[in-house]
Design a protein around this motif. Structure first.
Motif, PDB file in Angstrom:
ATOM      1  N   GLU A  35      11.186  37.915  25.705  1.00 32.57           N
ATOM      2  CA  GLU A  35      11.024  38.822  26.837  1.00 32.57           C
ATOM      3  C   GLU A  35      12.253  38.830  27.735  1.00 32.57           C
ATOM      4  N   GLY A  36      13.062  37.782  27.654  1.00 34.91           N
ATOM      5  CA  GLY A  36      14.245  37.676  28.491  1.00 34.91           C
ATOM      6  C   GLY A  36      14.982  36.395  28.178  1.00 34.91           C
ATOM      7  N   VAL A  37      16.012  36.104  28.984  1.00 36.58           N
ATOM      8  CA  VAL A  37      16.816  34.903  28.767  1.00 36.58           C
ATOM      9  C   VAL A  37      17.042  34.178  30.088  1.00 36.58           C
ATOM     10  N   GLU A  38      17.331  32.895  29.946  1.00 35.10           N
ATOM     11  CA  GLU A  38      17.726  32.071  31.079  1.00 35.10           C
ATOM     12  C   GLU A  38      19.156  31.595  30.847  1.00 35.10           C
ATOM     13  N   VAL A  39      20.052  31.911  31.761  1.00 39.78           N
ATOM     14  CA  VAL A  39      21.431  31.433  31.691  1.00 39.78           C
ATOM     15  C   VAL A  39      21.470  30.024  32.267  1.00 39.78           C
ATOM     16  N   HIS A  40      22.024  29.091  31.481  1.00 40.27           N
ATOM     17  CA  HIS A  40      22.008  27.675  31.856  1.00 40.27           C
ATOM     18  C   HIS A  40      23.293  27.308  32.595  1.00 40.27           C
ATOM     19  N   SER A  41      23.162  27.037  33.891  1.00 46.35           N
ATOM     20  CA  SER A  41      24.299  26.618  34.705  1.00 46.35           C
ATOM     21  C   SER A  41      23.983  25.280  35.358  1.00 46.35           C
ATOM     22  N   ALA A  42      23.387  24.384  34.553  1.00 46.40           N
ATOM     23  CA  ALA A  42      22.896  23.112  35.078  1.00 46.40           C
ATOM     24  C   ALA A  42      23.240  21.963  34.138  1.00 46.40           C
ATOM     25  N   ALA A  89      18.649  43.197  34.555  1.00 44.48           N
ATOM     26  CA  ALA A  89      18.546  42.023  35.420  1.00 44.48           C
ATOM     27  C   ALA A  89      17.137  41.460  35.472  1.00 44.48           C
ATOM     28  N   GLU A  90      16.124  42.335  35.336  1.00 37.10           N
ATOM     29  CA  GLU A  90      14.732  41.885  35.434  1.00 37.10           C
ATOM     30  C   GLU A  90      14.329  41.007  34.257  1.00 37.10           C
ATOM     31  N   ARG A  91      15.194  40.898  33.261  1.00 37.88           N
ATOM     32  CA  ARG A  91      14.924  40.035  32.106  1.00 37.88           C
ATOM     33  C   ARG A  91      15.846  38.817  32.068  1.00 37.88           C
ATOM     34  N   VAL A  92      16.482  38.496  33.196  1.00 34.11           N
ATOM     35  CA  VAL A  92      17.468  37.417  33.237  1.00 34.11           C
ATOM     36  C   VAL A  92      17.113  36.414  34.324  1.00 34.11           C
ATOM     37  N   GLY A  93      17.079  35.139  33.950  1.00 33.21           N
ATOM     38  CA  GLY A  93      16.940  34.056  34.905  1.00 33.21           C
ATOM     39  C   GLY A  93      18.196  33.200  34.904  1.00 33.21           C
TER      40      GLY A  93
END
Length: 383
Positions: free
Chosen positions: A170-177, A221-225
């Motif tokens: 449904e979407g993706v999460e960009v990992h900046s951690a 953008a609504e599919r991005v965390g």
């Protein structure tokens, strides 16, 4: 326990309506094939946990050089997409919803694993050994990314996001951690650049912001965390300026209309939590700090405390790992399975992965939390 808690209320998230506010956090479990292709066993694992309001699948690399450890997932080839499609189909059939985390390891990588010299903002090696197919080895000095490398990597993230949607997410999460590439750009000790991507806070947040902006432009953008871990020192990170970095990042990205911001190890009493919540206009997912022994009461209390402090959704890792039916156990106050020996986390196979039991029969709401003394030694490697 009452079952009227906000944890079990529905919640909007981008294009979705989640049936509850409990999110399965991304957890690297090293069950993929050597080339990063997800396996049928992974489909079983995630489908078992489909009652979560949202599953954020474990870190998948957007390109080959971004690989961290052996047998982690990837999403940069047609074979990867087909493998992930088996997973998302199984979860959807079980009634669930999934995002996929996109992670580039940066200096957290090794030529013995990826066949390539790791890339990083600066040539500063990981200050510890790293696990490879041949066991633990000393870290290597990464190659400092050129501006062309940066542009290529941003494009790789956008392409990987499109692949994720093609795979049924449904979407993706960009990992900046957690000390990986994007976090390395944020941190002063790993980013010693003097160009437009290093030095000032505005320059250090630039790479993360450009990745998120490119991914949002590609899939909406609504599919991005976005996932961040303020003050986290894992993988040798020393941020410098934590209190300035994250409000600035939230301010830059706040107007995009992202699906969510995901805060790791969230402390509702910390000033940075309050500043992020005040400055972030959208959904905030918070991951609570829990003790080694998991109890339904302890998990619910920590989760509800974060909701009261302004979080919208709660991300849980070890609790979902050991309890495929965690939502129902928390609803009923039923005993929780404890995480088994840490060496079962990454050895492959079903043991310690798909063999955690669900409740065999309904449990009264007055059931007491488990007093099991099983040790949850090291938690799973957080993706």
């Amino acid at each position: 326990m009452s079952n009227t808690t906000e944890l079990f209320a529905s919640a909007p998230l981008g294009p979705l309506t989640l049936p509850n506010r409990l999110v399965m956090a991304p957890l690297t479990r090293n069950r993929a094939e050597a080339d990063g292709t997800p396996t049928p066993l992974m489909a079983t694992y995630y489908a078992q946990r489909a009652s979560a309001g949202l599953i954020i699948a474990e870190a998948a690399t957007p390109n080959a050089v971004g690989q961290t450890y052996p047998n982690i997932t990837a999403v940069h080839s047609a074979r990867h997409v087909a493998g992930w499609r088996q997973v998302t189909d199984a979860v959807r059939e079980a009634g669930g919803r999934m995002f996929l985390q996109l992670q580039h390891g940066g200096r957290v990588g090794h030529p013995a694993t990826s066949g390539m010299t790791p890339l990083a903002p600066s040539p500063v090696p990981l200050p510890e050994t790293i696990f490879t197919p041949g066991g633990h080895r000393p870290a290597v000095v990464p190659r400092e990314m050129t501006e062309q490398d940066i542009r290529t990597t941003v494009a790789d993230f956008a392409r990987a996001a499109r692949n994720a949607l093609d795979a049924g997410f449904e979407g993706v999460e960009v990992h900046s951690a957690n000390g990986h590439l994007l976090h390395q750009f944020l941190a002063a000790n790993t980013n010693r650049r003097t160009d437009g991507y290093g030095g000032s806070i505005a320059a250090r947040i630039r790479f993360t912001a450009e990745v998120v902006e490119a991914v949002a432009a590609e899939i909406g953008a609504e599919r991005v965390g976005l996932r961040v871990s303020p003050g986290n020192t894992v993988n040798g990170i020393a941020e410098g300026g934590t209190e300035e970095i994250y409000p600035a990042l939230a301010a830059r990205l706040g107007g995009l209309g992202l699906a969510y911001l995901h805060l790791v190890f969230a402390d509702p009493d910390a000033s940075v939590f309050g500043e992020i919540r005040a400055g972030w206009p959208g959904v905030l997912i918070a991951n609570p700090v829990l003790g080694e022994e998991l109890t339904a009461d302890g998990v619910r209390r920590a989760s509800e405390r974060l909701l009261a402090a302004g979080a919208d959704l709660i991300a849980l890792g070890r609790a979902f790992l050991a309890n495929p039916d965690l939502v129902e156990r928390l609803r009923l106050g039923a005993p929780l399975n404890q995480v088994r020996d840490r060496y079962l986390m990454y050895v492959g196979g079903a043991t310690g992965y798909t063999d955690y039991p669900a409740l065999e029969a309904p449990v009264a709401e007055t059931a007491q939390p488990s007093s099991s003394s099983n040790d949850a030694l090291d938690g799973p490697r957080v993706a």
